[in-house]
Design a protein around this motif. Structure first.
Motif, PDB file in Angstrom:
ATOM      1  N   ASN A  91      50.857  56.892  53.590  1.00 48.48           N
ATOM      2  CA  ASN A  91      50.009  56.385  52.824  1.00 48.48           C
ATOM      3  C   ASN A  91      48.688  56.341  52.876  1.00 48.48           C
ATOM      4  OD1 ASN A  91      52.604  55.455  51.537  1.00 48.48           O
ATOM      5  ND2 ASN A  91      52.882  53.670  52.532  1.00 48.48           N
ATOM      6  N   THR A  98      54.733  60.647  47.315  1.00 52.40           N
ATOM      7  CA  THR A  98      55.956  60.823  46.638  1.00 52.40           C
ATOM      8  C   THR A  98      57.165  61.324  47.440  1.00 52.40           C
ATOM      9  OG1 THR A  98      55.716  63.226  46.233  1.00 52.40           O
ATOM     10  CG2 THR A  98      54.383  61.650  44.882  1.00 52.40           C
ATOM     11  N   GLN A 104      59.625  59.373  42.773  1.00 49.51           N
ATOM     12  CA  GLN A 104      58.917  58.198  43.366  1.00 49.51           C
ATOM     13  C   GLN A 104      57.448  59.140  42.855  1.00 49.51           C
ATOM     14  OE1 GLN A 104      59.426  56.860  47.346  1.00 49.51           O
ATOM     15  NE2 GLN A 104      57.601  56.942  47.772  1.00 49.51           N
ATOM     16  N   PHE A 107      54.420  56.332  42.276  1.00 47.33           N
ATOM     17  CA  PHE A 107      54.008  55.467  43.342  1.00 47.33           C
ATOM     18  C   PHE A 107      52.694  55.895  44.232  1.00 47.33           C
ATOM     19  CE2 PHE A 107      53.973  54.081  47.936  1.00 47.33           C
ATOM     20  CZ  PHE A 107      54.108  52.839  47.800  1.00 47.33           C
ATOM     21  N   ASN A 135      62.128  64.031  49.962  1.00 50.94           N
ATOM     22  CA  ASN A 135      62.664  62.868  50.881  1.00 50.94           C
ATOM     23  C   ASN A 135      62.543  63.191  52.281  1.00 50.94           C
ATOM     24  OD1 ASN A 135      63.297  60.935  48.858  1.00 50.94           O
ATOM     25  ND2 ASN A 135      64.996  61.945  48.382  1.00 50.94           N
ATOM     26  N   ARG A 213      58.766  52.670  53.733  1.00 54.18           N
ATOM     27  CA  ARG A 213      59.158  53.431  52.743  1.00 54.18           C
ATOM     28  C   ARG A 213      59.674  52.441  51.761  1.00 54.18           C
ATOM     29  NH1 ARG A 213      62.288  58.416  51.838  1.00 54.18           N
ATOM     30  NH2 ARG A 213      62.391  58.819  49.711  1.00 54.18           N
ATOM     31  N   GLY A 214      59.137  52.309  50.419  1.00 56.12           N
ATOM     32  CA  GLY A 214      59.542  51.453  49.436  1.00 56.12           C
ATOM     33  C   GLY A 214      59.142  50.140  49.817  1.00 56.12           C
ATOM     34  N   GLU A 215      60.238  49.117  49.804  1.00 60.89           N
ATOM     35  CA  GLU A 215      60.213  47.613  50.309  1.00 60.89           C
ATOM     36  C   GLU A 215      60.654  47.521  51.593  1.00 60.89           C
ATOM     37  OE1 GLU A 215      61.575  45.462  47.139  1.00 60.89           O
ATOM     38  OE2 GLU A 215      60.379  46.000  45.545  1.00 60.89           O
ATOM     39  N   SER A 216      61.091  48.330  52.045  1.00 64.33           N
ATOM     40  CA  SER A 216      61.816  48.496  53.515  1.00 64.33           C
ATOM     41  C   SER A 216      60.676  47.865  54.574  1.00 64.33           C
ATOM     42  CB  SER A 216      62.556  49.385  54.064  1.00 64.33           C
ATOM     43  OG  SER A 216      62.765  49.531  55.412  1.00 64.33           O
ATOM     44  N   ARG A 331      69.036  52.909  52.365  1.00 61.71           N
ATOM     45  CA  ARG A 331      68.182  53.444  51.357  1.00 61.71           C
ATOM     46  C   ARG A 331      69.019  54.209  50.221  1.00 61.71           C
ATOM     47  NH1 ARG A 331      64.618  54.986  55.433  1.00 61.71           N
ATOM     48  NH2 ARG A 331      65.409  57.235  55.035  1.00 61.71           N
TER      49      ARG A 331
END
Length: 494
Positions: A91, A98, A104, A107, A135, A213-216, A331
């Motif tokens: 990030n 992505t 994604q 994002f 992924n 990853r994401g909201e994890s 996930r």
């Protein structure tokens, strides 16, 4: 210094350490080095598609600020003025992350990962991102957003994955330093395929904060971030920048890695393996490892063949897959999870053994997960005992040199030709799990060639003794330093 200065082509393959030293000596400016790098990226990256996102205005502005700081006698740190890229899954605030997944594609994180912040705080000029498989789940690096990344040694072959763009950019001389990640060989495999160096750190020493990853928010201790480079010294420099506690842990904990067990080659106690009944290794790779072993023996190194702290390769691999694939269960889309449950409760499908094992891992009972962690804990104890007798273990990074790109079939259906017969593509995971399952550091090192393709090994060491694997890797580097692929070497520049 003027931006028009012509920097020598050979600078494309200079180490990060040398570049920082020359920047400190004011031989050229950070902006001039950045422009030199971007020119090479502009000319050569289209052939391999390693770097898939750039933010050039921001990079140029930061390079100018680095030069202004240098003019005032200031240094931002160990990477002051160094241009580099990071793996796409890292990030970076304001840049897309992505994972190569169209779902994604939109994002854009608002905050950078801790390791990205640390690289920048040390003075790095991060100007872009490198490609990954969708992924980050393959040893080929292609996806529907950014396309296919190719190996600089042979454009028809994979550079590896999931840090495939990272290794390809390094081997082609597009960047001097990269940051990848590894749970299933994603640093070690690409380093081996592209003839560069990579370090999978001991889990926990490099923070994953900000790369969730994401909201994890869960930490998966099978996954680590680590550096890739063209020299071991650069791996060490980058590791020193990114490794230390972050967040609440930083209030109390400090990282103090032990020094290497040895620094002279002859002082290391070395074990090695060349093959496994679970993941057969192509003969040219085995030949390369045996040739290295003979050279080590001739230099007075104490080397022991076929030494491992376990005998049951099948059970080791099954535990690794159970935890690796099980850790991704939450996930999964609900439909995929339900399919795994169905496969588990309604046996008899025509799935491959790997697909069956994935389903079993995704839908396993909590009790089975705990029992697998118990087996892992016992394995860690056995490895600790093993490393009372040995300092490092040398092992194949994976089963073969870089293989032809295959985008016609999904990963689950692919095969590789090993020693004249077809084997399951996913068997390669055994060699990744050798260090991942017991939480050990491993440094990937090039050792030779299979025809025109590089081959490497992984140097596995004791828990938290990253400096030991790096020190041994540095000794191997003296015997077999990085060599650029011919079509991207300075003399071949267009």
């Amino acid at each position: 210094m003027s931006l028009d200065v012509k920097l020598p082509d050979a600078l494309a393959f200079a180490s990060a350490t040398e570049l920082v030293r020359r920047l400190e000596a004011r031989e050229f400016t950070a902006r001039a080095l950045l422009e030199f790098t971007l020119d090479r990226v502009h000319r050569l990256n289209p052939e391999i598609n390693a770097i898939v996102f750039t933010d050039l205005p921001a990079a140029r502005e930061r390079a100018d600020r680095a030069d202004a700081a240098s003019a005032r006698g200031e240094s931002w740190g160990a990477l002051h003025g160094l241009p580099m890229t990071v793996k796409e899954t890292n990030n970076v605030a304001g840049w897309p992350t992505t994972y190569g997944d169209p779902a994604q594609a939109g994002f854009v994180p608002t905050r950078s990962a801790v390791i990205v912040e640390r690289l920048r705080a040390a003075g790095a000029i991060i100007f872009g991102k490198t490609n990954v498989p969708i992924n980050a789940l393959d040893w080929q690096s292609y996806n529907a957003i950014y396309g296919t990344t190719r190996n600089p040694w042979d454009l028809d072959r994979t550079p590896g994955g999931s840090s495939g763009g990272s290794s390809a950019a390094l081997a082609a001389g597009l960047v001097p330093l990269e940051i990848g990640s590894d749970a299933g060989g994603s640093i070690r495999f690409p380093a081996h395929f592209c003839g560069v160096y990579g370090h999978k750190p001991t889990p926990g020493i490099v923070p994953v904060s900000g790369n969730e990853r994401g909201e994890s928010l869960l930490d998966n201790d099978l996954v680590v971030s680590g550096p890739l480079a063209r020299t071991v010294a650069d791996l060490e420099r980058a590791l020193d920048v990114i490794a230390r506690p972050a967040g609440p842990n930083a209030k109390a904990w400090r990282l103090d890695l032990p020094p290497p067990r040895a620094t002279r080659l002859a002082d290391f106690r070395v074990a090695y393996v060349t093959n496994s009944p679970v993941a057969e290794v192509d003969e040219p790779v085995q030949v390369g490892i045996r040739a290295l072993v003979e050279r080590l023996k001739s230099l007075g190194v104490n080397v022991t063949a076929d030494a491992l702290p376990f005998e049951d390769h099948v059970a080791h691999h099954a535990t690794y897959l159970q935890l690796l694939r099980g850790s991704a269960s939450a996930r999964l889309p609900e439909a995929v999870f339900e399919d795994a449950v169905h496969r588990l409760t309604e046996p008899g499908s025509n799935a491959t053994p790997y697909v069956t094992r994935m389903a079993q891992a995704h839908a396993q009972r909590h009790r089975d997960w705990i029992l697998a962690e118990e087996r892992r804990a016992a394995l860690k104890r056995d490895w600790a005992t093993f490393f009372e007798r040995y300092d490092v273990l040398l092992a194949p990074a994976t089963v073969c040199a870089a293989f032809p790109i295959d985008e016609a079939r999904p990963r689950e259906e692919r095969v590789l030709q090993i020693n004249g017969h077809a084997v399951d593509y996913n068997d390669q995971l055994f060699w990744a799990g050798l260090a991942t399952l017991p939480s050990l550091p491993a440094t990937a090192v090039p050792i030779g060639y299979d025809a025109h393709l590089p081959i490497g090994i992984q140097v596995i060491g004791p828990y938290l003794e990253d400096r030991t694997t790096l020190a041994f890797a540095a000794e191997i580097e003296r015997l077999q330093p990085f060599v650029p692929p011919r079509r991207f070497a300075p003399s071949a520049d267009r």
